[in-house]
Motif scaffolding. Structure first.
Motif, PDB file in Angstrom:
ATOM      1  N   ASP A   1       0.893  -1.154   0.000  1.00  0.00           N
ATOM      2  CA  ASP A   1       0.000   0.000   0.000  1.00  0.00           C
ATOM      3  C   ASP A   1       0.930   1.201   0.000  1.00  0.00           C
ATOM      4  O   ASP A   1       1.457   1.590   1.038  1.00  0.00           O
ATOM      5  N   THR A   2       1.173   1.766  -1.168  1.00  0.00           N
ATOM      6  CA  THR A   2       2.153   2.850  -1.276  1.00  0.00           C
ATOM      7  C   THR A   2       1.643   4.147  -0.659  1.00  0.00           C
ATOM      8  O   THR A   2       2.435   5.002  -0.289  1.00  0.00           O
ATOM      9  N   GLU A   3       0.331   4.293  -0.547  1.00  0.00           N
ATOM     10  CA  GLU A   3      -0.217   5.485   0.102  1.00  0.00           C
ATOM     11  C   GLU A   3       0.083   5.485   1.590  1.00  0.00           C
ATOM     12  O   GLU A   3       0.364   6.514   2.181  1.00  0.00           O
ATOM     13  N   GLU A   4       0.012   4.307   2.196  1.00  0.00           N
ATOM     14  CA  GLU A   4       0.274   4.165   3.635  1.00  0.00           C
ATOM     15  C   GLU A   4       1.731   3.819   3.919  1.00  0.00           C
ATOM     16  O   GLU A   4       2.161   3.840   5.063  1.00  0.00           O
ATOM     17  N   GLY A   5       2.476   3.421   2.888  1.00  0.00           N
ATOM     18  CA  GLY A   5       3.877   3.057   3.062  1.00  0.00           C
ATOM     19  C   GLY A   5       4.065   1.784   3.855  1.00  0.00           C
ATOM     20  O   GLY A   5       4.923   1.706   4.731  1.00  0.00           O
ATOM     21  N   ARG A   6       3.261   0.749   3.525  1.00  0.00           N
ATOM     22  CA  ARG A   6       3.356  -0.499   4.283  1.00  0.00           C
ATOM     23  C   ARG A   6       3.137  -1.712   3.383  1.00  0.00           C
ATOM     24  O   ARG A   6       2.560  -1.606   2.309  1.00  0.00           O
ATOM     25  N   VAL A   7       3.609  -2.855   3.890  1.00  0.00           N
ATOM     26  CA  VAL A   7       3.364  -4.141   3.239  1.00  0.00           C
ATOM     27  C   VAL A   7       1.971  -4.608   3.647  1.00  0.00           C
ATOM     28  O   VAL A   7       1.585  -4.490   4.812  1.00  0.00           O
TER      29      VAL A   7
ATOM     30  N   ALA B   1      -4.453  -9.093  -0.569  1.00  0.00           N
ATOM     31  CA  ALA B   1      -3.586  -8.253  -1.411  1.00  0.00           C
ATOM     32  C   ALA B   1      -4.333  -7.678  -2.598  1.00  0.00           C
ATOM     33  O   ALA B   1      -4.131  -6.517  -2.958  1.00  0.00           O
ATOM     34  N   ASN B   2      -5.203  -8.460  -3.222  1.00  0.00           N
ATOM     35  CA  ASN B   2      -5.901  -7.979  -4.408  1.00  0.00           C
ATOM     36  C   ASN B   2      -6.805  -6.794  -4.083  1.00  0.00           C
ATOM     37  O   ASN B   2      -7.011  -5.926  -4.912  1.00  0.00           O
ATOM     38  N   LEU B   3      -7.301  -6.735  -2.868  1.00  0.00           N
ATOM     39  CA  LEU B   3      -8.184  -5.652  -2.443  1.00  0.00           C
ATOM     40  C   LEU B   3      -7.434  -4.498  -1.790  1.00  0.00           C
ATOM     41  O   LEU B   3      -7.761  -3.340  -1.994  1.00  0.00           O
ATOM     42  N   LEU B   4      -6.378  -4.809  -1.025  1.00  0.00           N
ATOM     43  CA  LEU B   4      -5.750  -3.821  -0.151  1.00  0.00           C
ATOM     44  C   LEU B   4      -4.426  -3.245  -0.650  1.00  0.00           C
ATOM     45  O   LEU B   4      -3.916  -2.296  -0.072  1.00  0.00           O
ATOM     46  N   ALA B   5      -3.857  -3.795  -1.710  1.00  0.00           N
ATOM     47  CA  ALA B   5      -2.561  -3.328  -2.214  1.00  0.00           C
ATOM     48  C   ALA B   5      -2.731  -2.555  -3.510  1.00  0.00           C
ATOM     49  O   ALA B   5      -3.510  -2.950  -4.373  1.00  0.00           O
ATOM     50  N   ASP B   6      -1.993  -1.469  -3.646  1.00  0.00           N
ATOM     51  CA  ASP B   6      -2.028  -0.740  -4.918  1.00  0.00           C
ATOM     52  C   ASP B   6      -0.800  -1.052  -5.778  1.00  0.00           C
ATOM     53  O   ASP B   6      -0.719  -0.617  -6.916  1.00  0.00           O
TER      54      ASP B   6
END
Length: 106
Positions: free
Chosen positions: A82-88, A93-98
């Motif tokens: 999640d690059t907006e939050e700066g975290r793994v 993942a398909n829903l929560l990761a950009d």
């Protein structure tokens, strides 16, 4: 432009390859599309509008995993960010990761 050919060549040349891409199933993008009815733009990695995006393909982590499975490409590691939050991302993942990073081999 030819993703399948490029990945095939990457795996032919190297024992393992690293692939990274933006995930278009990211929940914030889904919500923007549902609520606004327009192509989504977020504040993180996916901050471009539909007409000036450097992203040629609009696909998801689930799409890439299916692509690998159908072609018998082994996934050694997947890192979802999640690059907006700066975290793994540890959950869905398909829903929560950009952003996704994969280590693959043929």
């Amino acid at each position: 432009m030819d993703v399948e050919r490029i990945i095939t060549e990457m795996l032919r040349v190297g024992r393992q390859s690293i692939v990274s891409f933006p995930n278009f199933a990211y929940h914030k993008l889904r919500n923007m599309l549902m609520e606004q009815g327009k192509s989504p733009v977020s504040s993180g990695l996916l901050r471009h509008a539909w007409y000036n995006t450097p992203n040629i393909r609009f696909f998801t982590i689930a799409d890439f995993e299916e692509f690998c499975q159908d072609r018998h490409i082994r996934i050694h590691k997947r890192i979802a960010l999640d690059t907006e939050e700066g975290r793994v991302v540890a959950g869905d993942a398909n829903l929560l990761a950009d952003m996704a990073i994969f280590v693959i081999s043929g």
